[in-house]
Design a protein around this motif. Structure first.
Motif, PDB file in Angstrom:
ATOM      1  N   ASP A 112       0.870  -1.316   0.077  1.00  0.00           N
ATOM      2  CA  ASP A 112      -0.191   0.171  -0.077  1.00  0.00           C
ATOM      3  C   ASP A 112       0.841   1.192  -0.070  1.00  0.00           C
ATOM      4  O   ASP A 112       1.872   1.226   0.449  1.00  0.00           O
ATOM      5  N   PHE A 113       0.371   2.300  -0.597  1.00  0.00           N
ATOM      6  CA  PHE A 113       0.943   3.392  -0.385  1.00  0.00           C
ATOM      7  C   PHE A 113      -0.147   4.753  -0.077  1.00  0.00           C
ATOM      8  O   PHE A 113      -1.034   4.721  -0.784  1.00  0.00           O
ATOM      9  N   ASN A 114       0.142   5.572   1.056  1.00  0.00           N
ATOM     10  CA  ASN A 114      -0.733   6.530   1.240  1.00  0.00           C
ATOM     11  C   ASN A 114      -0.122   7.822   0.895  1.00  0.00           C
ATOM     12  O   ASN A 114       0.989   8.335   1.347  1.00  0.00           O
ATOM     13  N   LEU A 115      -0.794   8.515   0.074  1.00  0.00           N
ATOM     14  CA  LEU A 115      -0.117   9.919  -0.802  1.00  0.00           C
ATOM     15  C   LEU A 115      -0.164  10.698   0.261  1.00  0.00           C
ATOM     16  O   LEU A 115       0.683  11.593   0.144  1.00  0.00           O
ATOM     17  N   GLN A 116      -0.973  10.805   1.346  1.00  0.00           N
ATOM     18  CA  GLN A 116      -1.080  11.914   2.211  1.00  0.00           C
ATOM     19  C   GLN A 116       0.222  11.996   3.158  1.00  0.00           C
ATOM     20  O   GLN A 116       0.697  12.930   3.977  1.00  0.00           O
ATOM     21  N   LYS A 117       1.089  10.597   3.083  1.00  0.00           N
ATOM     22  CA  LYS A 117       2.285  10.538   3.973  1.00  0.00           C
ATOM     23  C   LYS A 117       3.400  11.314   3.448  1.00  0.00           C
ATOM     24  O   LYS A 117       4.564  11.569   3.758  1.00  0.00           O
ATOM     25  N   ALA A 118       3.176  11.498   1.941  1.00  0.00           N
ATOM     26  CA  ALA A 118       4.524  12.234   1.220  1.00  0.00           C
ATOM     27  C   ALA A 118       4.556  13.566   1.780  1.00  0.00           C
ATOM     28  O   ALA A 118       3.441  14.307   2.380  1.00  0.00           O
ATOM     29  N   CYS A 119       5.752  14.283   1.310  1.00  0.00           N
ATOM     30  CA  CYS A 119       5.769  15.757   1.822  1.00  0.00           C
ATOM     31  C   CYS A 119       4.925  16.541   0.796  1.00  0.00           C
ATOM     32  O   CYS A 119       4.352  16.109  -0.247  1.00  0.00           O
ATOM     33  N   GLY A 120       4.548  17.694   1.397  1.00  0.00           N
ATOM     34  CA  GLY A 120       3.715  18.555   0.482  1.00  0.00           C
ATOM     35  C   GLY A 120       4.169  18.945  -1.092  1.00  0.00           C
ATOM     36  O   GLY A 120       3.424  19.130  -2.004  1.00  0.00           O
ATOM     37  N   ASN A 121       5.391  19.023  -1.204  1.00  0.00           N
ATOM     38  CA  ASN A 121       5.757  19.164  -2.543  1.00  0.00           C
ATOM     39  C   ASN A 121       5.485  18.202  -3.412  1.00  0.00           C
ATOM     40  O   ASN A 121       5.289  18.201  -4.541  1.00  0.00           O
ATOM     41  N   GLU A 122       5.822  16.915  -2.825  1.00  0.00           N
ATOM     42  CA  GLU A 122       5.566  15.976  -3.831  1.00  0.00           C
ATOM     43  C   GLU A 122       4.303  15.706  -4.109  1.00  0.00           C
ATOM     44  O   GLU A 122       3.696  15.285  -5.289  1.00  0.00           O
ATOM     45  N   ILE A 123       3.251  16.064  -3.135  1.00  0.00           N
ATOM     46  CA  ILE A 123       1.736  15.718  -3.274  1.00  0.00           C
ATOM     47  C   ILE A 123       1.315  16.899  -4.598  1.00  0.00           C
ATOM     48  O   ILE A 123       0.506  16.504  -5.560  1.00  0.00           O
ATOM     49  N   SER A 124       1.759  17.978  -4.304  1.00  0.00           N
ATOM     50  CA  SER A 124       1.370  19.050  -5.388  1.00  0.00           C
ATOM     51  C   SER A 124       1.985  18.635  -6.682  1.00  0.00           C
ATOM     52  O   SER A 124       1.536  19.000  -7.847  1.00  0.00           O
ATOM     53  N   GLU A 125       3.113  18.406  -6.751  1.00  0.00           N
ATOM     54  CA  GLU A 125       3.921  17.714  -7.847  1.00  0.00           C
ATOM     55  C   GLU A 125       2.988  16.724  -8.792  1.00  0.00           C
ATOM     56  O   GLU A 125       3.129  16.697 -10.026  1.00  0.00           O
ATOM     57  N   PHE A 126       2.617  15.949  -8.019  1.00  0.00           N
ATOM     58  CA  PHE A 126       1.646  14.428  -8.815  1.00  0.00           C
ATOM     59  C   PHE A 126       0.493  15.318  -9.144  1.00  0.00           C
ATOM     60  O   PHE A 126       0.052  14.966 -10.257  1.00  0.00           O
ATOM     61  N   TRP A 127      -0.324  16.014  -8.359  1.00  0.00           N
ATOM     62  CA  TRP A 127      -1.445  16.602  -8.917  1.00  0.00           C
ATOM     63  C   TRP A 127      -1.149  17.434 -10.118  1.00  0.00           C
ATOM     64  O   TRP A 127      -2.208  17.713 -11.109  1.00  0.00           O
ATOM     65  N   LYS A 128      -0.197  18.156 -10.146  1.00  0.00           N
ATOM     66  CA  LYS A 128       0.118  18.945 -11.107  1.00  0.00           C
ATOM     67  C   LYS A 128       0.252  18.393 -12.427  1.00  0.00           C
ATOM     68  O   LYS A 128       0.017  18.637 -13.568  1.00  0.00           O
ATOM     69  N   SER A 129       1.028  17.162 -12.438  1.00  0.00           N
ATOM     70  CA  SER A 129       1.391  16.187 -13.581  1.00  0.00           C
ATOM     71  C   SER A 129       0.008  15.670 -14.039  1.00  0.00           C
ATOM     72  O   SER A 129      -0.206  15.497 -15.280  1.00  0.00           O
ATOM     73  N   ILE A 130      -1.089  15.377 -13.187  1.00  0.00           N
ATOM     74  CA  ILE A 130      -2.337  14.849 -13.632  1.00  0.00           C
ATOM     75  C   ILE A 130      -2.953  15.977 -14.478  1.00  0.00           C
ATOM     76  O   ILE A 130      -3.752  15.632 -15.305  1.00  0.00           O
ATOM     77  N   ASN A 131      -2.972  17.160 -13.848  1.00  0.00           N
ATOM     78  CA  ASN A 131      -3.472  18.108 -14.421  1.00  0.00           C
ATOM     79  C   ASN A 131      -2.815  18.672 -15.885  1.00  0.00           C
ATOM     80  O   ASN A 131      -3.731  18.613 -16.881  1.00  0.00           O
ATOM     81  N   ILE A 132      -1.822  18.331 -16.036  1.00  0.00           N
ATOM     82  CA  ILE A 132      -0.792  18.495 -17.286  1.00  0.00           C
ATOM     83  C   ILE A 132      -1.659  17.612 -18.266  1.00  0.00           C
ATOM     84  O   ILE A 132      -1.922  17.836 -19.355  1.00  0.00           O
ATOM     85  N   LEU A 133      -1.524  16.213 -17.761  1.00  0.00           N
ATOM     86  CA  LEU A 133      -1.702  14.987 -18.458  1.00  0.00           C
ATOM     87  C   LEU A 133      -3.453  15.448 -19.188  1.00  0.00           C
ATOM     88  O   LEU A 133      -3.747  15.061 -20.380  1.00  0.00           O
ATOM     89  N   PHE A 134      -4.210  16.073 -18.418  1.00  0.00           N
ATOM     90  CA  PHE A 134      -5.694  16.139 -18.809  1.00  0.00           C
ATOM     91  C   PHE A 134      -5.602  17.325 -19.904  1.00  0.00           C
ATOM     92  O   PHE A 134      -6.463  17.039 -20.729  1.00  0.00           O
ATOM     93  N   LEU A 135      -4.904  18.110 -19.549  1.00  0.00           N
ATOM     94  CA  LEU A 135      -4.968  19.551 -20.640  1.00  0.00           C
ATOM     95  C   LEU A 135      -4.307  18.746 -21.813  1.00  0.00           C
ATOM     96  O   LEU A 135      -4.590  19.227 -22.980  1.00  0.00           O
ATOM     97  N   SER A 136      -3.471  17.924 -21.875  1.00  0.00           N
ATOM     98  CA  SER A 136      -2.987  17.647 -22.967  1.00  0.00           C
ATOM     99  C   SER A 136      -3.764  16.613 -23.701  1.00  0.00           C
ATOM    100  O   SER A 136      -3.954  16.626 -25.154  1.00  0.00           O
ATOM    101  N   ARG A 137      -4.663  15.678 -23.095  1.00  0.00           N
ATOM    102  CA  ARG A 137      -5.677  14.783 -23.711  1.00  0.00           C
ATOM    103  C   ARG A 137      -6.870  15.528 -24.227  1.00  0.00           C
ATOM    104  O   ARG A 137      -7.427  15.384 -25.280  1.00  0.00           O
ATOM    105  N   VAL A 138      -7.268  16.655 -23.563  1.00  0.00           N
ATOM    106  CA  VAL A 138      -8.605  17.484 -24.081  1.00  0.00           C
ATOM    107  C   VAL A 138      -8.254  18.058 -25.234  1.00  0.00           C
ATOM    108  O   VAL A 138      -9.361  18.519 -25.598  1.00  0.00           O
TER     109      VAL A 138
END
Length: 662
Positions: free
Chosen positions: A510-536
């Motif tokens: 298992d992996f709990n995303l909330q246990k990561a540091c704040g910078n890692e969390i924001s980077e992950f969601w930023k990447s998903i956001n970018i992927l969404f914009l690419s696909r749309v």
């Protein structure tokens, strides 16, 4: 003389009082247009008005010594021939309307309407020129008499017969009339140009010239006839203050129509320029022609494109046409601010690109082109070891890039081959996520990278070092539960349940995303956001199953709790915390290898039957678009159109910024 004056009083005219809405001195333009547009035949007879105007204006100029108008020679007058000539009776009737009726504020509109009624079947410019012709019948002779010495008794009698009374010539009045006639000629000349421009343009081009569509042609003709009335009517005592008011309106009309014509010429030039650029990008004949259409003037020689390659912060060499036309290019189109991260990403792949005969060209989009922007341009340029423009200037194909490539201020990378053909409309998101793994940045390459949830595992292993170090996804048979959320109580429930399952089963991680540091969390969601914009950006994105999965994950960002269960990199189920926690509680003694399919089936059945699964919400930041993207809810039980609830505008140039919500 008394008999002559008496006879003038029996000339018929309509003395009905004009309402304030019909008074050209007080009525708004829209009302005047509304009153006269109905007495115009939209399919007016076409005629050579320019030829008639030239002949009549020469007659008027030769009739009186107007100092600042060049008086034509007699030979010129003789050479004036005109194929189009309105019926003489019509001219005389209009001339009578101008000279035989009282002219005042209460009758002016009615007189103009009477003239327009006689000219119903003519175009607006023809109406003005015919009215001018009628004016010319009487004008020249009258003014010659005004300037002749009145010592000759025969001259005096003729003067009285024509003017209706004997009066001293007022030099100020003469000058005022003279100037007004000149202004009226200018106005009519502009009306002719306006109508000719309209007639010469194809309907498809005319649609792109908004000023031409909005110009009140009928109003300009109305003003021209009003001015002719004020100049022509001399048989009655007139209020010279009223005449002065007419002539002020005339000057305003001349200025206004001249401004309209200037804007129309600019809009036509802009439309033709855009058409040329559009033809080039749709059927390019090479990379040089494409760059010329995107950046430079049409008359720029392709051998003189001012593109340079910087070998250091201060040293640059010009890039020759022969070198340019052999390159595949990544066109980095952006503003001047907040592009450091994108420069860093492109710099990281630049070395490998050069080896493969690819090069990056920065096309900077300024706004003010002032010293501050030039300084910013030079600072950004100093960080680039690729192709750049020599100076900051207005990019001539900016409108083309906005309309055809949907550039809205947000950085983009358009990939073009040596033939000038677009290979990928915006590879920036693909490059940001996969770097050279995405080479040669084609759509088919992107499709492969998006398959089998690679779009998810790439950003999660990039952002979270713990996932990489633990080799969480290396084993194909490992079951992985990745979870997170904003509610700590729900996260604790996940922790407890997964710990129980791990004790009973081997091969569960298992992996709990909330246990990561704040910078890692924001980077992950930023990447998903970018992927969404690419696909749309793709056509038919509404039916894209991969985009639907990306949307679902993106909707997790602000949920209280969510989870994704996979076997290796194969995602089995994903959703919000309600159904996932219920399934985990039922299978808390889960023997993974034996009960995998049972768990998946139970989860899906429970999810369908559950009424508690919320519809998805997505919040996108820093997305530039004139029209928000429409999409359906990605929750399987819903699929209704999502409502655009909040739009945020955030200034990123200041230390503090306000967020306005609409």
């Amino acid at each position: 003389m008394d008999q002559l004056q008496a006879s003038s009083s029996i000339i018929p005219f309509d003395s009905t009082e004009t309402t304030s809405e019909e008074n050209p001195f007080t009525a708004p333009d829209e009302k005047i247009s509304e009153l006269i547009i109905g007495i115009h035949d939209a399919i007016g007879a076409k005629c050579d008005v320019e030829q008639l105007f030239n002949a009549v204006s020469n007659v008027i100029k030769s009739s009186v010594n107007i100092s600042n108008l060049e008086r034509p020679k007699n030979a010129e007058l003789v050479e004036d021939t005109c194929d189009f000539m309105p019926p003489f009776t019509t001219l005389k009737e209009i001339a009578c309307e101008m000279t035989c009726k009282h002219f005042n504020k209460s009758t002016a509109h009615q007189t103009i309407v009477a003239i327009l009624e006689k000219l119903r079947s003519y175009t607006w410019d023809a109406k003005a020129v015919i009215a001018l012709s009628a004016f010319a019948l009487d004008y020249g002779e009258t003014w010659r008499l005004s300037h002749m010495k009145l010592a000759d008794k025969n001259t005096v009698k003729l003067h009285i017969f024509k003017l209706g009374e004997e009066e001293e010539s007022n030099e100020d009045h003469i000058n005022l009339i003279r100037t007004s006639v000149e202004d009226t000629l200018k106005l009519i000349e502009y009306i002719i140009e306006l109508e000719k421009t309209r007639a010469d343009l194809k309907i498809c081009v005319r649609r792109n010239v908004p000023t031409l569509q909005a110009t009140p042609r009928e109003l300009y003709t109305y003003w021209a006839i009003l001015a002719l009335l004020a100049c022509a009517n001399q048989k009655f005592e007139l209020d010279w203050d009223m005449r002065s008011e007419v002539f002020k309106m005339l000057k305003f009309a001349v200025t206004r129509v001249n401004g309209d014509l200037t804007r129309i010429r600019e809009e036509i030039a802009s439309t033709r320029d855009l058409t040329w650029r559009l033809e080039v990008i749709n059927s390019p004949s090479g990379i040089l022609q494409l760059l010329k259409a995107l950046i430079f003037h049409e008359d720029t020689q392709v051998q003189q494109l001012e593109i340079f390659e910087y070998t250091s912060e201060t040293q640059a060499k010009p890039v020759g046409a022969n070198e340019l036309k052999r390159k595949n290019l990544l066109l980095f189109i952006s503003g001047l601010y907040n592009i450091e991260e994108h420069i860093s990403v492109l710099t990281s792949i630049h070395g490998e690109l050069k080896i493969k005969n690819y090069q990056i060209l920065w096309i900077p989009m300024g706004n003010k082109y002032d010293e501050a922007e030039k300084k910013e341009f030079n600072e950004r340029r100093s960080k680039m070891a690729w192709y750049v423009l020599q100076d900051l200037f207005e990019i001539k194909g900016r409108k083309l890039m906005e309309t055809e490539w949907h550039y809205m201020g947000k950085p983009m990378v358009v990939v073009v081959n040596t033939r000038g053909e677009v290979v990928h409309m915006n590879a920036l998101y693909m490059i940001s996520t996969w770097k050279m793994e995405a080479f040669p940045f084609r759509t088919e390459t992107e499709d492969k990278l998006f398959q089998n949830w690679k779009w998810f595992w790439k950003p999660i292993t990039t952002a979270y070092k713990q996932v990489t170090k633990s080799k969480l996804i290396d084993e194909k048979n490992n079951y992985i539960l990745i979870y997170g959320g904003t509610d700590t109580t729900i996260i604790q429930k996940f922790d407890s349940l997964i710990n129980g399952i791990k004790k009973a089963s081997i091969g569960v991680k298992d992996f709990n995303l909330q246990k990561a540091c704040g910078n890692e969390i924001s980077e992950f969601w930023k990447s998903i956001n970018i992927l969404f914009l690419s696909r749309v950006q793709r056509e038919n994105y509404e039916h894209d199953s991969i985009l639907r999965d990306i949307r679902t994950v993106l909707s997790f960002e602000n949920l209280k709790g969510w989870a994704i269960l996979s076997q290796g990199k194969k995602v089995l189920v994903l959703g919000d915390y309600n159904v996932m926690i219920e399934a985990l509680q039922i299978f808390k003694g889960w023997k993974v290898s034996d009960q995998k399919q049972e768990f998946v089936d139970y989860y899906k059945t429970t999810k369908v039957e559950s009424a508690g699964s919320p519809c998805h919400e997505i919040e996108l930041s820093n997305v530039n678009s004139r029209i928000p993207i429409s999409m359906a809810c990605s929750e399987p039980s819903c699929h209704l159109s999502m409502v655009i609830d909040v739009v945020k505008y955030k200034c990123c140039h200041g230390q503090a910024s306000d967020v306005n919500q609409a």
